[in-house]
Write an enzyme that holds these catalytic residues in place. Structure first.
Site, PDB file in Angstrom:
ATOM      1  N   GLU A  72      12.549 -14.066 -18.241  1.00 48.58           N
ATOM      2  CA  GLU A  72      12.106 -12.799 -18.087  1.00 48.58           C
ATOM      3  C   GLU A  72      11.273 -12.443 -18.991  1.00 48.58           C
ATOM      4  O   GLU A  72      10.094 -11.757 -18.739  1.00 48.58           O
ATOM      5  CB  GLU A  72      13.340 -11.805 -18.083  1.00 48.58           C
ATOM      6  CG  GLU A  72      13.366 -10.380 -17.906  1.00 48.58           C
ATOM      7  CD  GLU A  72      12.526 -10.148 -16.670  1.00 48.58           C
ATOM      8  OE1 GLU A  72      12.484 -10.765 -15.610  1.00 48.58           O
ATOM      9  OE2 GLU A  72      12.302  -8.929 -16.664  1.00 48.58           O
ATOM     10  N   GLU A 117       2.836 -10.968 -16.614  1.00 54.53           N
ATOM     11  CA  GLU A 117       2.081  -9.576 -15.884  1.00 54.53           C
ATOM     12  C   GLU A 117       1.562  -8.203 -16.525  1.00 54.53           C
ATOM     13  O   GLU A 117       0.765  -7.934 -16.106  1.00 54.53           O
ATOM     14  CB  GLU A 117       3.273  -9.183 -14.750  1.00 54.53           C
ATOM     15  CG  GLU A 117       4.490  -8.312 -15.364  1.00 54.53           C
ATOM     16  CD  GLU A 117       5.356  -8.094 -14.314  1.00 54.53           C
ATOM     17  OE1 GLU A 117       6.586  -8.006 -14.529  1.00 54.53           O
ATOM     18  OE2 GLU A 117       5.150  -7.540 -13.261  1.00 54.53           O
ATOM     19  N   ARG A 125       2.230   1.494  -5.669  1.00 54.12           N
ATOM     20  CA  ARG A 125       2.328   0.571  -4.875  1.00 54.12           C
ATOM     21  C   ARG A 125       1.073  -0.267  -4.332  1.00 54.12           C
ATOM     22  O   ARG A 125       0.916  -1.327  -3.732  1.00 54.12           O
ATOM     23  CB  ARG A 125       2.500   1.253  -3.394  1.00 54.12           C
ATOM     24  CG  ARG A 125       3.994   1.882  -3.521  1.00 54.12           C
ATOM     25  CD  ARG A 125       4.258   2.592  -2.189  1.00 54.12           C
ATOM     26  NE  ARG A 125       4.356   1.700  -1.246  1.00 54.12           N
ATOM     27  CZ  ARG A 125       5.653   1.081  -0.854  1.00 54.12           C
ATOM     28  NH1 ARG A 125       6.620   1.420  -1.358  1.00 54.12           N
ATOM     29  NH2 ARG A 125       5.603   0.247   0.107  1.00 54.12           N
ATOM     30  N   CYS A 176       0.832  -1.199   0.017  1.00 55.69           N
ATOM     31  CA  CYS A 176      -0.175  -0.078   0.192  1.00 55.69           C
ATOM     32  C   CYS A 176       0.902   1.214   0.109  1.00 55.69           C
ATOM     33  O   CYS A 176       2.174   1.045   0.425  1.00 55.69           O
ATOM     34  CB  CYS A 176      -0.910  -0.037   1.450  1.00 55.69           C
ATOM     35  SG  CYS A 176      -1.844  -1.195   1.415  1.00 55.69           S
ATOM     36  N   ASN A 187       0.048   0.015   6.153  1.00 56.84           N
ATOM     37  CA  ASN A 187       0.561  -1.030   5.150  1.00 56.84           C
ATOM     38  C   ASN A 187       1.331  -1.974   5.815  1.00 56.84           C
ATOM     39  O   ASN A 187       1.904  -1.823   6.742  1.00 56.84           O
ATOM     40  CB  ASN A 187       1.701   0.108   4.408  1.00 56.84           C
ATOM     41  CG  ASN A 187       2.396  -0.868   3.552  1.00 56.84           C
ATOM     42  OD1 ASN A 187       2.038  -1.761   2.540  1.00 56.84           O
ATOM     43  ND2 ASN A 187       3.619  -0.713   3.178  1.00 56.84           N
ATOM     44  N   GLY A 188       0.769  -3.331   5.176  1.00 55.64           N
ATOM     45  CA  GLY A 188       1.475  -4.483   5.957  1.00 55.64           C
ATOM     46  C   GLY A 188       0.317  -5.476   6.317  1.00 55.64           C
ATOM     47  O   GLY A 188      -0.868  -5.496   5.869  1.00 55.64           O
ATOM     48  N   TRP A 205      -3.473  -2.279  -1.488  1.00 59.61           N
ATOM     49  CA  TRP A 205      -3.458  -3.470  -2.249  1.00 59.61           C
ATOM     50  C   TRP A 205      -3.828  -4.198  -1.197  1.00 59.61           C
ATOM     51  O   TRP A 205      -3.472  -4.669  -0.050  1.00 59.61           O
ATOM     52  CB  TRP A 205      -1.924  -3.592  -2.555  1.00 59.61           C
ATOM     53  CG  TRP A 205      -1.578  -4.889  -3.485  1.00 59.61           C
ATOM     54  CD1 TRP A 205      -1.767  -4.998  -4.712  1.00 59.61           C
ATOM     55  CD2 TRP A 205      -1.497  -6.234  -2.782  1.00 59.61           C
ATOM     56  NE1 TRP A 205      -1.519  -6.288  -5.070  1.00 59.61           N
ATOM     57  CE2 TRP A 205      -1.409  -7.080  -4.122  1.00 59.61           C
ATOM     58  CE3 TRP A 205      -1.293  -6.615  -1.586  1.00 59.61           C
ATOM     59  CZ2 TRP A 205      -1.017  -8.336  -3.828  1.00 59.61           C
ATOM     60  CZ3 TRP A 205      -0.748  -8.121  -1.489  1.00 59.61           C
ATOM     61  CH2 TRP A 205      -0.920  -9.042  -2.795  1.00 59.61           C
ATOM     62  N   HIS A 239      11.344 -32.791 -23.319  1.00 64.76           N
ATOM     63  CA  HIS A 239      10.902 -33.468 -22.006  1.00 64.76           C
ATOM     64  C   HIS A 239       9.537 -33.155 -21.602  1.00 64.76           C
ATOM     65  O   HIS A 239       9.367 -33.136 -20.398  1.00 64.76           O
ATOM     66  CB  HIS A 239      12.106 -33.292 -21.022  1.00 64.76           C
ATOM     67  CG  HIS A 239      13.481 -33.675 -21.260  1.00 64.76           C
ATOM     68  ND1 HIS A 239      13.769 -34.834 -21.460  1.00 64.76           N
ATOM     69  CD2 HIS A 239      14.572 -33.094 -21.689  1.00 64.76           C
ATOM     70  CE1 HIS A 239      15.038 -35.042 -21.821  1.00 64.76           C
ATOM     71  NE2 HIS A 239      15.575 -33.765 -21.837  1.00 64.76           N
ATOM     72  N   LYS A 274       7.715 -11.046 -18.066  1.00 69.75           N
ATOM     73  CA  LYS A 274       7.311  -9.657 -18.288  1.00 69.75           C
ATOM     74  C   LYS A 274       5.649  -9.876 -18.868  1.00 69.75           C
ATOM     75  O   LYS A 274       4.575  -9.264 -18.882  1.00 69.75           O
ATOM     76  CB  LYS A 274       8.087  -8.913 -19.370  1.00 69.75           C
ATOM     77  CG  LYS A 274       9.339  -8.404 -18.622  1.00 69.75           C
ATOM     78  CD  LYS A 274       8.981  -6.988 -17.934  1.00 69.75           C
ATOM     79  CE  LYS A 274       9.010  -7.470 -16.440  1.00 69.75           C
ATOM     80  NZ  LYS A 274      10.016  -7.411 -15.724  1.00 69.75           N
ATOM     81  N   LYS A 285       3.857  -2.875  -6.943  1.00 72.25           N
ATOM     82  CA  LYS A 285       5.488  -2.521  -6.555  1.00 72.25           C
ATOM     83  C   LYS A 285       5.561  -2.669  -5.365  1.00 72.25           C
ATOM     84  O   LYS A 285       5.002  -2.554  -4.508  1.00 72.25           O
ATOM     85  CB  LYS A 285       5.844  -1.358  -7.322  1.00 72.25           C
ATOM     86  CG  LYS A 285       7.261  -1.265  -7.591  1.00 72.25           C
ATOM     87  CD  LYS A 285       7.672  -0.842  -9.000  1.00 72.25           C
ATOM     88  CE  LYS A 285       9.008  -0.796  -9.553  1.00 72.25           C
ATOM     89  NZ  LYS A 285       9.432  -1.803 -10.442  1.00 72.25           N
TER      90      LYS A 285
HETATM   91  C1  F6R Z   1       8.328  -7.994 -12.360  1.00 67.51           C
HETATM   92  C2  F6R Z   1       8.622  -7.494 -10.952  1.00 67.51           C
HETATM   93  C3  F6R Z   1       8.963  -8.376  -9.704  1.00 67.51           C
HETATM   94  C4  F6R Z   1       9.742  -7.766  -8.737  1.00 67.51           C
HETATM   95  C5  F6R Z   1       9.832  -8.689  -7.599  1.00 67.51           C
HETATM   96  C6  F6R Z   1      10.926  -8.140  -6.607  1.00 67.51           C
HETATM   97  O1  F6R Z   1       8.394  -7.282 -13.209  1.00 67.51           O
HETATM   98  O2  F6R Z   1       8.719  -6.366 -10.821  1.00 67.51           O
HETATM   99  O3  F6R Z   1       8.969  -9.513 -10.123  1.00 67.51           O
HETATM  100  O4  F6R Z   1      11.308  -7.957  -9.599  1.00 67.51           O
HETATM  101  O5  F6R Z   1       8.886  -8.403  -6.978  1.00 67.51           O
HETATM  102  O6  F6R Z   1      11.113  -6.756  -6.192  1.00 67.51           O
HETATM  103  P1  F6R Z   1      12.177  -6.078  -5.689  1.00 67.51           P
HETATM  104  O7  F6R Z   1      13.292  -6.255  -6.725  1.00 67.51           O
HETATM  105  O8  F6R Z   1      11.748  -4.742  -5.503  1.00 67.51           O
HETATM  106  O9  F6R Z   1      12.750  -6.959  -4.412  1.00 67.51           O
END
Ligand code: F6R
Length: 612
Positions: free
Chosen positions: A484, A491, A27, A2, A100-101, A74, A507, A488, A607
């Site tokens: 990766e 998400e 966030r 949050c 938050n938490g 969130w 396999h 991407k 994030k």
């Molecule tokens: C994907 C993404 C997440 C972060 C993961 C770790 O695009 O952003 O998978 O990489 O949540 O976040 P950090 O690097 O902040 O620990």
């Protein structure tokens, strides 16, 4: 997860609160709300959905008052509804709390409070804190800070809390435990927020807060104490980036802006790392030459995209420094018995420095006797503060939820670590290190070259917009790139995407290939591993089963069987992920746009994941 912001000062509080929430919306964006401290009571407005819903409901009747708290959520406990949105208030409607938490013991608190006559109106864990604080404030004769200190002693879990009371509206009280909170010191006004982005327009002077520290803020004062009320000396620091870094700067989305910032981010992370006598300069590691030579093992812990940087570290460090490297998903690490001792260097990679899974793994590693080095992009965040050493990446603020420029700088950081270790333990000669470092310095220009030629890729991507599955193939250091690319796409485009090691295809995964299935293959660089032929065979295998194949290959490499080839500049094989990742970011971005998805704030995500 949050976003939290608090304000006390001469401005009409709604303005810095809403602006701050806009900067923090990355966030969490399930719901948003504010509480404004009018004398004797509170003005509360909260709405499910994005911040724009809240803004739309704030009409001209909004009181002009000078303090308040704001929240963007969130959801954890209780769905994203108006009722579960923060702030939460006590039964008198005079005390408001944002959080938050997670409060782990919320249900026992709730039972006790209900037994004492408190009426609850939401399903959240947060509401218990509002009722608890209300009782404790009365017990402490109206002292909200004393109430917060006592309340926190009764709470289990991870949290940042801000509270305000209508009887003394200019006072905003905050606390943090395992969750971020910073103070912004303005001129006749003060701020508290989850992230400095919330107040960067008003001040660049911030205070970092330790665990269980309680902040009492008015327009002209900031007092910090521990939970026993003992004063704590403020640790001030200057924020080094400016407000424009947290704005879109003419791009349609933060993600696109951040993709295009990658040449600079990589260059900034590389600056000044080779001394005149050809030594990699990495004083931040805080390890003597003897300690480096005594290293038995490296364990990398990280989540999501940062974990992929960890996989790159394995290939690079093992190749150059000949030190065994394990890479582990941080959330798994602490629930087994990892073998960590004084001969182990644990590298924790995190853009935000607040990811709870990684933080808990750091603590676990430290408790087991390991030395922890953080690779982090956020100054003064919790993971670097709790680690023995930190190497900061210089990507600047990353606002889009999907990580892009942070990943490229994390890869560069692990290359620097690998070269440094190899140079100190003698596995590489100075001339080899210098030559590789010079190649690193070429990377920003080569990323630039890729970005200058992405338009055809964007057009091509749109032709795949209706597909609901995309597979990625890589071998060796191309394997983390494949993972990766798939992450991407999941998400951002909400498409079922998987990355595979090319050799694994036969396999099992090859059964997924159907007529028209898009497969993106990363052709190994440098012909170093003679793996390109094997990847060319993989391409033929999927093509024979109807796949539409896109190949990412370095300039000049021989390719067969591809419907499209995306060329990237030639680099030493181990550096290829820095380049090969870029077209995959663009692919995911463009797919999301074509499917009408919210690029910067994909559904269900946030994030900075500050819960486990
Ligand atoms: C994907 C993404 C997440 C972060 C993961 C770790 O695009 O952003 O998978 O990489 O949540 O976040 P950090 O690097 O902040 O620990």
């Amino acid at each position: 997860m949050c976003g939290i912001v608090g304000y006390s000062g001469p401005q009409s509080a709604a303005t810095p609160l809403i602006e701050g929430l806009r900067r923090l919306e990355y966030r969490g964006y399930d719901s948003a709300g504010i509480a404004l401290g009018t004398q004797g009571k509170l003005f509360i407005e909260k709405k499910a959905g994005k911040l724009s819903n809240l803004e739309g409901s704030l009409d001209s009747s909004l009181p002009v008052v000078h303090s308040g708290i704001g929240h963007t959520r969130w959801a954890t406990h209780g769905g994203p509804t108006d009722g579960n949105a923060h702030p939460h208030v006590d039964n008198e409607g005079k005390l408001a709390v944002i959080h938050n938490g997670i409060i782990e013991n919320y249900s026992e608190l709730r039972k006790e409070l209900e037994a004492r006559g408190h009426k609850f109106s939401s399903e959240t864990d947060t509401e218990s804190v509002a009722h608890l604080l209300s009782d404790l404030r009365k017990k402490h004769n109206g002292d909200l800070s004393a109430a917060m200190r006592e309340a926190v002693k009764a709470l289990r879990g991870s949290f940042t809390l801000l509270a305000i009371h209508g009887d003394a509206p200019e006072v905003v009280v905050g606390v943090r435990r395992n969750s971020p909170l910073v103070v912004g010191l303005g001129n006749g006004e003060n701020f508290m927020a989850s992230d400095v982005a919330a107040f960067i327009d008003y001040t660049k002077c911030a205070i970092e807060l330790g665990q269980d520290e309680v902040v009492t803020m008015t327009p002209t004062s900031v007092k910090i104490t521990d939970l026993d009320g003992k004063a704590v000396a403020p640790k001030e620091y200057q924020i080094t980036w400016d407000a424009s870094a947290a704005q879109k700067g003419g791009f349609t989305h933060f993600m696109l802006k951040e993709i295009f910032e990658q040449p600079k981010a990589v260059a900034d992370t590389l600056i000044g790392r080779l001394s005149d006598n050809k030594q990699i300069v990495l004083d931040e590691l805080r390890m003597s030459a003897d300690e480096i030579r005594a290293l038995k093992k490296i364990t990398v812990i990280a989540c999501g995209t940062a974990y992929h940087a960890g996989l790159v570290a394995k290939y690079a460090i093992e190749k150059w420094a000949k030190i065994p490297v394990d890479v582990e998903i941080a959330s798994e690490f602490r629930y087994r018995d990892p073998i960590i001792d004084a001969g182990t260097l644990v590298i924790a990679i995190s853009q935000s420095g607040e990811t709870m899974d990684t933080l808990m793994a750091v603590r676990h590693a430290k408790a087991a006797g390991g030395r922890v080095l953080a690779i982090c992009n956020t100054n003064s965040s919790t993971i670097p503060r709790e680690s023995d050493a930190v190497l900061y990446t210089h990507a600047g603020p990353e606002i889009a939820v999907a990580s892009t420029k942070a990943l490229l700088t994390q890869m560069v950081a692990v290359y620097l670590i690998g070269l440094h270790l190899a140079q100190v333990n003698g596995a590489l000669k100075d001339a080899e290190v210098e030559s590789l470092y010079k190649e690193l310095l070429e990377l920003p220009g080569k990323i630039e070259q890729i970005l200058e030629t992405v338009e055809p890729l964007r057009a091509l991507t749109r032709s795949f917009a209706e597909n609901n599955i995309v597979l990625f193939l890589g071998r060796n250091i191309g394997y983390p790139v494949a993972l990766e690319g798939a992450l991407k796409l999941k998400e951002l485009a909400y498409i079922h995407a998987e990355g595979f090691a090319g050799g694994e295809l036969k396999h099992g995964p090859i059964a997924l290939i159907d007529k028209g299935t898009p497969v993106i293959a990363i052709l190994p660089a440098g012909h170093e591993h003679a793996l390109d032929e094997k990847m060319l065979s993989n391409i033929q295998e999927v093509k024979a089963r109807g796949a539409r194949v896109i190949v990412i290959a370095e300039e000049g490499a021989h390719v067969e069987g591809a419907e499209h080839i995306i060329r990237i500049p030639v680099v030493p094989a181990l550096f290829q992920p820095v380049l090969a990742t870029v077209p995959l970011q663009v692919f995911a971005y463009e797919m999301a746009v074509a499917r009408g998805n919210d690029v910067d704030q994909p559904r269900n995500l946030a994030k900075s994941v500050t819960v486990e």
